[in-house]
Every structure is written in C-alpha cells, then in structure tokens.
Design an enzyme around this catalytic site. Structure first.
Site, PDB file in Angstrom:
ATOM      1  N   GLU A 103       0.846  -1.198   0.000  1.00  0.00           N
ATOM      2  CA  GLU A 103       0.000   0.000   0.000  1.00  0.00           C
ATOM      3  C   GLU A 103       0.880   1.245   0.000  1.00  0.00           C
ATOM      4  OE1 GLU A 103      -2.853  -0.238   3.214  1.00  0.00           O
ATOM      5  OE2 GLU A 103      -4.101  -1.632   2.080  1.00  0.00           O
ATOM      6  N   HIS A 126      -8.801  10.365   2.504  1.00  0.00           N
ATOM      7  CA  HIS A 126      -8.427   9.234   1.656  1.00  0.00           C
ATOM      8  C   HIS A 126      -8.595   9.664   0.205  1.00  0.00           C
ATOM      9  CE1 HIS A 126      -7.940   5.313  -0.047  1.00  0.00           C
ATOM     10  NE2 HIS A 126      -7.728   4.791   1.142  1.00  0.00           N
ATOM     11  N   ARG A 171      -1.000   9.061   1.631  1.00  0.00           N
ATOM     12  CA  ARG A 171      -2.337   9.599   1.337  1.00  0.00           C
ATOM     13  C   ARG A 171      -2.397  11.119   1.338  1.00  0.00           C
ATOM     14  NH1 ARG A 171      -5.763   5.386   5.059  1.00  0.00           N
ATOM     15  NH2 ARG A 171      -5.323   3.630   3.684  1.00  0.00           N
ATOM     16  N   HIS A 202     -11.399  10.711   6.198  1.00  0.00           N
ATOM     17  CA  HIS A 202     -11.284   9.271   6.400  1.00  0.00           C
ATOM     18  C   HIS A 202     -10.847   8.872   7.808  1.00  0.00           C
ATOM     19  CE1 HIS A 202     -10.652   5.129   5.216  1.00  0.00           C
ATOM     20  NE2 HIS A 202      -9.376   5.166   5.534  1.00  0.00           N
ATOM     21  N   ARG A 255      -1.457   9.283   9.032  1.00  0.00           N
ATOM     22  CA  ARG A 255      -1.335   7.846   9.316  1.00  0.00           C
ATOM     23  C   ARG A 255      -0.843   7.077   8.092  1.00  0.00           C
ATOM     24  NH1 ARG A 255      -5.289   3.413   8.549  1.00  0.00           N
ATOM     25  NH2 ARG A 255      -6.763   4.929   7.750  1.00  0.00           N
TER      26      ARG A 255
HETATM   27  C1  FAD Z   1     -14.050   2.582   4.790  1.00  0.00           C
HETATM   28  C2  FAD Z   1     -12.893   2.426   5.736  1.00  0.00           C
HETATM   29  C3  FAD Z   1     -11.830   1.602   5.393  1.00  0.00           C
HETATM   30  C4  FAD Z   1     -10.751   1.466   6.271  1.00  0.00           C
HETATM   31  N1  FAD Z   1      -9.734   0.597   5.945  1.00  0.00           N
HETATM   32  C5  FAD Z   1      -8.728   0.398   6.839  1.00  0.00           C
HETATM   33  C6  FAD Z   1      -7.719  -0.571   6.588  1.00  0.00           C
HETATM   34  O1  FAD Z   1      -7.743  -1.280   5.572  1.00  0.00           O
HETATM   35  N2  FAD Z   1      -6.732  -0.717   7.511  1.00  0.00           N
HETATM   36  C7  FAD Z   1      -6.666   0.030   8.659  1.00  0.00           C
HETATM   37  O2  FAD Z   1      -5.733  -0.150   9.453  1.00  0.00           O
HETATM   38  N3  FAD Z   1      -7.635   0.935   8.926  1.00  0.00           N
HETATM   39  C8  FAD Z   1      -8.656   1.126   8.062  1.00  0.00           C
HETATM   40  N4  FAD Z   1      -9.638   2.042   8.352  1.00  0.00           N
HETATM   41  C9  FAD Z   1      -9.615   2.702   9.663  1.00  0.00           C
HETATM   42  C10 FAD Z   1     -10.071   1.697  10.721  1.00  0.00           C
HETATM   43  O3  FAD Z   1     -11.131   0.929  10.215  1.00  0.00           O
HETATM   44  C11 FAD Z   1     -10.529   2.410  11.987  1.00  0.00           C
HETATM   45  O4  FAD Z   1      -9.554   3.322  12.397  1.00  0.00           O
HETATM   46  C12 FAD Z   1     -10.748   1.403  13.114  1.00  0.00           C
HETATM   47  O5  FAD Z   1     -11.609   0.389  12.682  1.00  0.00           O
HETATM   48  C13 FAD Z   1     -11.309   2.096  14.340  1.00  0.00           C
HETATM   49  O6  FAD Z   1     -11.615   1.108  15.274  1.00  0.00           O
HETATM   50  P1  FAD Z   1     -12.181   1.533  16.691  1.00  0.00           P
HETATM   51  O7  FAD Z   1     -12.361   0.278  17.455  1.00  0.00           O
HETATM   52  O8  FAD Z   1     -11.316   2.586  17.272  1.00  0.00           O
HETATM   53  O9  FAD Z   1     -13.586   2.246  16.363  1.00  0.00           O
HETATM   54  P2  FAD Z   1     -14.850   1.761  15.515  1.00  0.00           P
HETATM   55  O10 FAD Z   1     -14.601   0.498  14.814  1.00  0.00           O
HETATM   56  O11 FAD Z   1     -15.289   2.913  14.696  1.00  0.00           O
HETATM   57  O12 FAD Z   1     -15.942   1.502  16.657  1.00  0.00           O
HETATM   58  C14 FAD Z   1     -16.458   2.571  17.416  1.00  0.00           C
HETATM   59  C15 FAD Z   1     -17.509   2.022  18.370  1.00  0.00           C
HETATM   60  O13 FAD Z   1     -17.854   3.005  19.356  1.00  0.00           O
HETATM   61  C16 FAD Z   1     -19.270   3.055  19.483  1.00  0.00           C
HETATM   62  N5  FAD Z   1     -19.653   4.381  19.994  1.00  0.00           N
HETATM   63  C17 FAD Z   1     -19.290   5.598  19.524  1.00  0.00           C
HETATM   64  N6  FAD Z   1     -19.833   6.562  20.293  1.00  0.00           N
HETATM   65  C18 FAD Z   1     -20.552   5.949  21.272  1.00  0.00           C
HETATM   66  C19 FAD Z   1     -21.351   6.398  22.351  1.00  0.00           C
HETATM   67  N7  FAD Z   1     -21.566   7.695  22.610  1.00  0.00           N
HETATM   68  N8  FAD Z   1     -21.938   5.480  23.158  1.00  0.00           N
HETATM   69  C20 FAD Z   1     -21.795   4.148  22.912  1.00  0.00           C
HETATM   70  N9  FAD Z   1     -21.057   3.664  21.891  1.00  0.00           N
HETATM   71  C21 FAD Z   1     -20.436   4.551  21.081  1.00  0.00           C
HETATM   72  C22 FAD Z   1     -19.755   2.777  18.064  1.00  0.00           C
HETATM   73  O14 FAD Z   1     -21.123   2.445  18.056  1.00  0.00           O
HETATM   74  C23 FAD Z   1     -18.820   1.629  17.699  1.00  0.00           C
HETATM   75  O15 FAD Z   1     -19.270   0.438  18.286  1.00  0.00           O
HETATM   76  C24 FAD Z   1     -10.729   2.187   7.494  1.00  0.00           C
HETATM   77  C25 FAD Z   1     -11.793   3.018   7.830  1.00  0.00           C
HETATM   78  C26 FAD Z   1     -12.874   3.145   6.977  1.00  0.00           C
HETATM   79  C27 FAD Z   1     -14.007   4.036   7.367  1.00  0.00           C
END
Ligand code: FAD
Length: 500
Positions: free
Chosen positions: A115, A234, A281, A342, A377
């Site tokens: 990537e 992105h 990016r 993103h 990032r």
């Molecule tokens: C389309 C896309 C593609 C991506 N591709 C990649 C990739 O290939 N590789 C990579 O490393 N990263 C990638 N990323 C980034 C990566 O997916 C995210 O940074 C990562 O998944 C974040 O994980 P997290 O557990 O921090 O949060 P999330 O997976 O976003 O989970 C957040 C959680 O918090 C909960 N929440 C939020 N606010 C509240 C509240 N007030 N009360 C209760 N619950 C709440 C939500 O409901 C959810 O359950 C991508 C992101 C996107 C959008």
C-alpha cells in the site's frame, strides 16, 4: 444503579480486543461493553485493505516499517511509540489468528499486499473485507466469554468524574439504555474505544456512528485532547455526490497497479512525488485537490483497466461487486474518485498504556492520540494501533485494578429524556450547516475565525432545541460534533495548518 468492574465504550476492533484479552486473563472481573448501535455497526467492519505487520523477515524488517511510519507522520510521530507498535505487530496478529481471523495465504505463506507509503509488501488482509472478517471473529469470541456483558443500543452521554486529591477520577458514566431511559453505571475503570469523527465532514468514508462522541466526552471530562487538525483524507473514494458514507476504493488497488488519471486520461501524480501512486495519502490527496482546482472538475479517475482480471476478482471481490452494481465496470471504464475525510490522527492523549490524564480513564483505537501517526497515518497502521493499545491497556488494567474501588458516591442524573420534544428536522439542518463549514474553511486566521464564530452560533441554536436538559441521542451527537469541529479548527489555527 448498576455497576461493573470495567466499562468499555465501543464494539470496534479496539474495544472488543481489549475486552476479550482482559476477560480471558481475569475471569474474576466483570466487563460491560456498551455500543450506541448494534454491535457490528462500526468503522472497523468497513476496513478493506488490511493490517500492517512485518511478517516476511527476509524481504522486510521492523526498521523499515518504523521508518515508513515516521516518514508518513511528517516528523510528528513519537518514535518510541512507533517502535513499540511495529515490534508488537506480529504477536498481536498471531492473537487475532488464534481468535479465528482468517488472513489470506498464498502457497502456505501470508499473502502480503503493498500500500502507499510502505516500502515492502506487509499488509495482511482477507480479500477486500478485512474489517468485516475481524469484527465477526471478535464478536464470536466475545459471545463465548461469560464475564462479558454486551449491551447494544446503549448510548453513553457523559462520564462521571470526581476529584481525587488534586487529580480527576472517572467513576462511571451516564447513558441512554435501549428503552431510552437515562441511567448511571459505576465502574472502576472505563475504556473509551468510540472511533473517529468523519461525520463532521460532508464527504466521508466513515459510518454514521463516527460523530466524535469519545473525544467530546473525554474533553468534557477534562482529559487532554490534541492534534485534532490532523484529519486524513483518503484520496480514492468512489465519487457519488450526496452519498454518506462514501464507498472506498482501497489503497491496495494502487498497490496492485491502479493509476490515478485526470479527465484527459493522463497520470499526474509523479509531478507531485517520485513515488506517484504509491506516495502517502496526504500527498496523493493534496495532488488530486490541486488538479481539481486547476481543472474546475469534481473528480479525477482511478484506472484499473490494465490490472489482471483474475487478480482483481480474487483480491477485490467486494469492490468489483459494488462497482458493477452501480453500472461501472472497472475492466472497461475509469472509476470516478475524490478525496474524502477518512481518519482522525489526533484525539484523546494517552500514554503507552492507553491511560489518559484522568485516573481510571483509558482511550484506545481511533479516538486516542498515541503518537503513532503524527500528522498523517501510514495506511493499515490503524487496525494495528488498536490491537496493540488494547493489549497495553489490558495488561495495565489487569495488574492495577485490584487497587481500585467503586466510588461510594451516588449521583443523581442531571439529564431528562427529551425524546418526545426532539425536532430532528432542525437537528439535521444544523448538522448540514456544520458539515458545510468544515468543507469550506481553511486555516488562515480570517477563515478560521469566521468558521469558529459560525460554530458558536450553531451551538447557541442547538442549545435552544433542548430546555431544562431535555436531551435526546441526536441532540447529544450534534453537540459532540460541534465540539469536535471546534477543536479541529482551533487546533489547526494554533498550528497554522490547512487540513486539506
Ligand atoms: C471505509 C474504511 C476503510 C478502512 N480501511 C482500513 C484498513 O484497511 N486498515 C486500517 O488499518 N484501517 C482502516 N480504516 C480505519 C479503521 O477501520 C478504523 O480506524 C478502526 O476500525 C477504528 O476502530 P475503533 O475500534 O477505534 O472504532 P470503531 O470500529 O469505529 O468503533 C467505534 C464504536 O464506538 C461506538 N460508539 C461511539 N460513540 C458511542 C457512544 N456515545 N456510546 C456508545 N457507543 C459509542 C460505536 O457504536 C462503535 O461500536 C478504514 C476506515 C474506513 C471508514
């Protein structure tokens, strides 16, 4: 009033990994996970490209992964953190495999993708639906652990913080339960894993849950929030005006040879960086932005027509299916693309164990600012950061929680449920205006000051939507988005930075 040893807020890769690790290590602890939607609705499930780790020690090295991360981060990374995350990566990925995550193999070797910004093939993936694979495996594991309670449709409003000598201590949270009743939960330790804030922008790849709640909640609880100006755009989201969220065309497509071309069909990225399509990016997004300004067009294109059909079908089946469903055939036509918001590189400042400056409060995953990403990032480093910090926080909490106790204080809720009084049309109109402000401001002083003044007006208008603390989930999300937008502009003003 309920109580739990550990409250985890969020069911993405960060929150689930933390909960599983802690529950397996300490069967005597009770862990409650709350999420505002159903459990699988996260940004994690949308991740396509994969997760970075040095798995091929012949053709890659920890040092190269460290250097690539530092270079992408523009001189703003914490080198110690970068080394820690990169060196832990293979062990954390092995743990994901043991939990049932299936990464693609080729001839009994990991099928490692390339990537932008990476100088070696080091991205483990599951086709182009890596996030969905990880989310499903982790949820499966959670359901098997009897000391975890998973509460869906539970929206956390605010943390409860009390004074602990001269420090602040988090002792629980107020939340809406799934029947819309506001309740209070006591916890010895609280872990924010609430993801990012892409929804404050008009065009984003982020799911509707990404309203920056964790950052706003932590900010109100007196935790330090930094570097919110570093929002990563992105470069290759599929151009579909009005779509929310935008569909992503993964970075791995460029790693597999796709070209970015202008409306004359010409490649132009080499004018901006010798790495062309494989630049990071920030560089590719800025180059596309400049090209769009010059041409007065709405989008450029991704040209995949020369990529081997079999390889495309094998590696990117979900993208192929989405594009053909929209009447776009990547084998015969150009795909319109545009940069969109993103990833949030800054957030709640934490140390190497995921601890904030508020006692008893941790932040992990995208809502945290660990020092790994600096100003930009490196692709596929965020899922990695989430599992490493889930591990770090789990280790710390397991070894210190026995010294923590529940607060004896009983808190009377200060909010009322304003469900019946909510005017969602007005809320949506304010949200739209907020997204317009974020789309149009730049970081020169006049523009930032105007944007901040407009946000202040919107906050005032929002406050008139609820009287006597009659709150609803959409109102609180809006308040959180306004807080986060203000932080983004204030931080970029302080650093004299233009986000994109
Ligand atoms: C389309 C896309 C593609 C991506 N591709 C990649 C990739 O290939 N590789 C990579 O490393 N990263 C990638 N990323 C980034 C990566 O997916 C995210 O940074 C990562 O998944 C974040 O994980 P997290 O557990 O921090 O949060 P999330 O997976 O976003 O989970 C957040 C959680 O918090 C909960 N929440 C939020 N606010 C509240 C509240 N007030 N009360 C209760 N619950 C709440 C939500 O409901 C959810 O359950 C991508 C992101 C996107 C959008």
């Amino acid at each position: 009033m309920v109580k739990t040893d550990i409250l985890v807020i969020g069911t993405g890769i960060a929150g689930l990994s933390f909960a599983i690790k802690t529950a397996m290590k300490r069967a005597d602890l009770h862990i409650t996970i709350m999420t505002k939607d159903t459990a699988e609705v996260t940004n994690t499930r949308y991740a396509q490209g994969g997760i970075a780790a040095v798995m091929d020690r012949l053709n890659d090295s920890f040092n190269r992964h460290v250097q690539d991360t530092l270079q992408a981060g523009g001189g703003f990374c914490d080198q110690e953190v970068v080394r820690m995350v990169v060196h832990q990566a293979p062990d954390r990925l092995q743990e994901l495999v043991e939990l049932g995550v299936k990464f693609d193999m080729n001839n009994n070797q990991w099928d490692l993708a390339l990537e932008g910004g990476h100088t070696a093939h080091r991205i483990l993936h599951h086709g182009d639906i890596t996030g969905l694979e990880i989310e499903s495996a982790l949820l499966n594991a959670v359901h098997k652990l009897s000391n975890i309670t998973l509460l869906e449709k539970h929206f956390v409003i605010d943390l409860v913080v009390e004074k602990d000598n001269s420090d602040k201590k988090c002792i629980g949270a107020f939340y809406f339960d799934d029947t819309n009743i506001i309740r209070y939960i006591r916890a010895k330790e609280t872990v924010l894993s609430t993801g990012g804030c892409g929804q404050v922008f008009r065009n984003t790849t982020n799911s509707h849950i990404a309203t920056g709640d964790g950052v706003a909640i932590a900010y109100r609880a007196n935790a330090l929030v930094e570097d919110m100006q570093y929002i990563q755009f992105h470069p290759t989201a599929l151009y579909e005006p009005g779509k929310n969220p935008y569909f992503l065309l993964t970075e791995a497509l460029r790693g597999s040879g796709a070209h970015v071309v202008n409306d004359e069909g010409k490649r132009f990225l080499f004018q901006y960086d010798v790495r062309g399509e494989l630049a990071t990016r920030d560089i590719v997004s800025k180059a596309i932005g400049t090209e769009l300004q010059k041409s007065c067009r709405q989008h450029v294109y991704l040209d995949c027509r020369h990529i081997d059909r079999h390889a495309f079908k094998t590696h990117f089946p979900a993208i192929l299916s989405y594009c053909t469903g929209k009447g776009m055939d990547p084998f015969t036509s150009l795909l319109p693309i545009v940069p969109v918001a993103h990833y949030q590189c800054g957030g709640v400042t934490v140390n190497k164990h995921g601890q904030t400056r508020v006692t008893g409060l941790y932040a992990i995953g995208e809502c945290a600012k660990t020092g790994l990403h600096g100003s930009n990032r490196l692709a596929s480093n965020s899922l990695l950061e989430a599992v490493v910090y889930a591990h770090q926080a789990a280790e710390k909490i397991c070894s210190t929680i026995d010294d923590m106790s529940f607060s004896a204080k009983v808190y009377i809720r200060k909010y009322h449920n304003g469900l019946l009084k909510a005017d969602n049309r007005k809320i949506n109109a304010i949200k739209k205006e907020l997204q317009e402000i974020m789309a149009s401001y730049n970081a020169d002083n006049d523009s930032s000051n105007t944007a901040l003044a407009r946000l202040k007006d919107l906050k005032y208008t929002t406050s008139s939507l609820y009287n006597n603390d009659d709150l609803t989930v959409p109102i609180i999300e809006l308040i959180n988005m306004l807080t986060v937008a203000t932080l983004i502009i204030e931080h970029s003003k302080k650093n004299n930075l233009i986000t994109f």
